[in-house]
Each structure stands twice: as C-alpha cells, then as structure tokens.
Design a protein around this motif. Structure first.
Motif, PDB file in Angstrom:
ATOM      1  N   UNK A 150     -32.022  54.040  -5.106  1.00 15.82           N
ATOM      2  CA  UNK A 150     -31.505  55.241  -4.449  1.00 15.82           C
ATOM      3  C   UNK A 150     -32.648  56.160  -3.994  1.00 15.82           C
ATOM      4  N   UNK A 151     -33.756  56.156  -4.725  1.00 17.39           N
ATOM      5  CA  UNK A 151     -34.938  56.902  -4.273  1.00 17.39           C
ATOM      6  C   UNK A 151     -35.451  56.306  -2.965  1.00 17.39           C
ATOM      7  N   UNK A 152     -35.501  54.972  -2.918  1.00 12.51           N
ATOM      8  CA  UNK A 152     -35.933  54.309  -1.690  1.00 12.51           C
ATOM      9  C   UNK A 152     -34.945  54.550  -0.551  1.00 12.51           C
ATOM     10  N   UNK A 153     -33.654  54.573  -0.856  1.00 16.45           N
ATOM     11  CA  UNK A 153     -32.648  54.833   0.179  1.00 16.45           C
ATOM     12  C   UNK A 153     -32.814  56.229   0.756  1.00 16.45           C
ATOM     13  N   UNK A 154     -33.090  57.213  -0.096  1.00 18.17           N
ATOM     14  CA  UNK A 154     -33.332  58.573   0.395  1.00 18.17           C
ATOM     15  C   UNK A 154     -34.578  58.620   1.271  1.00 18.17           C
ATOM     16  N   UNK A 155     -35.617  57.869   0.869  1.00 17.57           N
ATOM     17  CA  UNK A 155     -36.844  57.834   1.671  1.00 17.57           C
ATOM     18  C   UNK A 155     -36.586  57.178   3.021  1.00 17.57           C
ATOM     19  N   UNK A 156     -35.780  56.130   3.039  1.00 14.24           N
ATOM     20  CA  UNK A 156     -35.432  55.488   4.300  1.00 14.24           C
ATOM     21  C   UNK A 156     -34.675  56.439   5.221  1.00 14.24           C
ATOM     22  N   UNK A 157     -33.774  57.217   4.650  1.00 11.27           N
ATOM     23  CA  UNK A 157     -33.016  58.179   5.447  1.00 11.27           C
ATOM     24  C   UNK A 157     -33.949  59.190   6.093  1.00 11.27           C
ATOM     25  N   UNK A 209     -44.145  55.391   2.965  1.00  7.98           N
ATOM     26  CA  UNK A 209     -44.494  54.732   1.696  1.00  7.98           C
ATOM     27  C   UNK A 209     -44.959  55.744   0.663  1.00  7.98           C
ATOM     28  N   UNK A 210     -45.636  56.783   1.122  1.00 13.55           N
ATOM     29  CA  UNK A 210     -46.193  57.781   0.206  1.00 13.55           C
ATOM     30  C   UNK A 210     -45.130  58.655  -0.436  1.00 13.55           C
ATOM     31  N   UNK A 211     -43.869  58.531   0.003  1.00 14.11           N
ATOM     32  CA  UNK A 211     -42.782  59.315  -0.606  1.00 14.11           C
ATOM     33  C   UNK A 211     -42.022  58.524  -1.663  1.00 14.11           C
ATOM     34  N   UNK A 212     -42.321  57.221  -1.821  1.00 10.64           N
ATOM     35  CA  UNK A 212     -41.531  56.355  -2.702  1.00 10.64           C
ATOM     36  C   UNK A 212     -42.431  55.738  -3.771  1.00 10.64           C
TER      37      UNK A 212
END
Length: 275
Positions: free
Chosen positions: A166-173, A141-144
C-alpha cells in the motif's frame, strides 16, 4: 498454362510475404539482439519479436543498463536504443530500459523508463525529455522504502516491494502526476509465489477503496501467512474486490472470522482454504 503461371505467381508472392513481412518481428529481434550485444552499456536484455498479421510485425524489449551511468548517459542510451534504424522494419517497438537507483531506505531498486516507437508512438525521446523522465523515476523510487523494482509495460506500471504494497501504491499514485506515457493500470506487489500480496488499480482510482484489505489481513492469527491476497479495482472491475487464499490446514474458524470481518466492513470478499 495460364493456371500454372498463376499458381507459380501466387507461390512466389507467398514466399516473398513470408520472408519479408510475416517474419518481420523475428527478423527484427535477431538483428536487435546483435545490436545490443555490441553495446558496452548493456548488461542484459530480452527481445520478443511478434510476427503480426497483417502488417510489419512488432517487438517488446527489456534492456538492463550497467550500473554507475549518469542521468545524461542513461538518456543518451535510451535515445540510441529507441532510435536504432532496424526498428523501421516493424510497426512498433515497446522498449523498457532499466537502471539502478536508491529507494527511500538507501537500498538499490531496479527501475525503468518506457518508450514506444513506430506507429502510435509514446514518449518524447529528446535528451531533455528523457533526462527529465529519468529524474522523475528516481524521485519516485526515493519515496518508497521497500521498492525493489519498477517494471514498465505498454500501459502498466508494476512496483515490486519487500515492504507494504500500500505504501508502494500510494507512491505510484503520486508518480502518476508526472504523466508517465500511456499508463492506465498500476500494481504494487510483495512477496513471491506461495506468499504473494498485490494491490491493483486503474489510473484515477482511489487506493483508499482498497485499504480494507489491511483490516482483513489483521484478523488473521499471528504467523498465519496467506498463500495469496489481492485487493483489486482494475478494469473490468468497477468496484473494489478482495481475495484471500489461506494455506492448507487452516482452521475453518479463521476463514469464518475473515468472512465476518468483510461483512462488517461491507466489502466483497472471495476467501478459501487451499486443499
């Protein structure tokens, strides 16, 4: 006489099965709700019992914990929720436990730890393992900066954001590197019905293959917001697909420009103007 006895026996067996097996999911849900009502650390819940055939039934549960709990307290709660004895009456229990944590902008996001118990269990439910997973969810969570909720299901994670999906998608990856249990599909979504955008992909897919959607959206006139857009490579799709639904009354030239841009990028696009 023998036929009458046989019929009576079969009816008795049917009643027994209906009461003890066929409705096991519903009975579990009723009992588990009473258990949750008695916990001071639970502020909300949803329990769905399934009367599976044949078998012992199953259940899917969302539990929201009170704010202000430490990681150790959350881990203890998850362990107790997962280990409640009543679940022995069903084949398996899918349990998602939600709590608040700051996102990268410092605002609260509702995030989840997922546990599956019973047949084909997922996740180590020891205090050590659960505390580690809770820390990893907080770190995600702290990355998004736009994250508002991370929902956890049996094989899917869904990040809801008020920022760039897309920011959230990168964080999920990146979060997948911590090996959250059972995850095969991921979605990052923004907006609400009537103005919804989503990026959906399988674990192991490259989000880069879905980024042409950004360029497609950039061709739209300022102020024109799609009713829905979707960049997708989730199974059974084996290559990236793109969809855009434009609002009623959109100039057909806008649609033509969107299709021309997709052709120039070499990506498949399904686009339409709502009637």
């Amino acid at each position: 006489m023998r036929r009458s006895v046989l019929v009576s026996f079969l009816m008795a067996v049917a009643v027994l099965l209906t009461g003890c097996t066929l409705n096991a999911g519903s009975k579990f849900a009723d009992e588990y709700e009473r258990y949750l009502d008695g916990r001071d650390d639970v502020i909300a819940y949803q329990v769905r019992g399934h009367n599976d055939l044949p078998g012992q039934g199953s259940a899917d549960t969302r539990v929201d914990l009170a704010d202000g709990l430490t990681d150790a307290q959350i881990a203890k709660a998850v362990g107790e929720l997962a280990g409640h004895p009543s679940q022995r009456s069903i084949a398996h229990h899918n349990l998602a436990v939600y709590f608040d944590t700051p996102n990268a902008s410092g605002r609260p996001a509702r995030v989840a730890v997922f546990v599956r118990t019973g047949d084909d269990p997922l996740q180590d439910t020891s205090a050590r393992a659960l505390t580690e997973r809770i820390g990893q969810v907080r770190a995600f969570a702290a990355t998004d900066p736009g994250l508002t909720e991370l929902s956890a299901y049996i094989s899917e994670l869904r990040a809801q954001t008020d920022g760039d999906p897309f920011v959230s998608a990168d964080a999920l990856t990146a979060y997948l590197e911590t090996e959250p249990p059972g995850v095969r599909r991921l979605t990052a979504a923004t907006g609400r019905v009537g103005s919804l955008g989503a990026v959906s992909f399988d674990a192991g897919d490259s989000v880069a293959a879905l980024r042409p959607m950004r360029e497609l959206l950039a061709t739209l006139p300022p102020g024109l917001i799609p009713l829905r857009w979707w960049a997708n490579s989730e199974m059974p799709v084996d290559t990236a697909e793109f969809e855009v639904d434009l609002p009623t009354g959109t100039d057909p030239a806008v649609l033509a420009g969107l299709e021309q841009r997709a052709a120039a990028l070499g990506v498949p696009l399904r686009a339409l103007i709502a009637r």
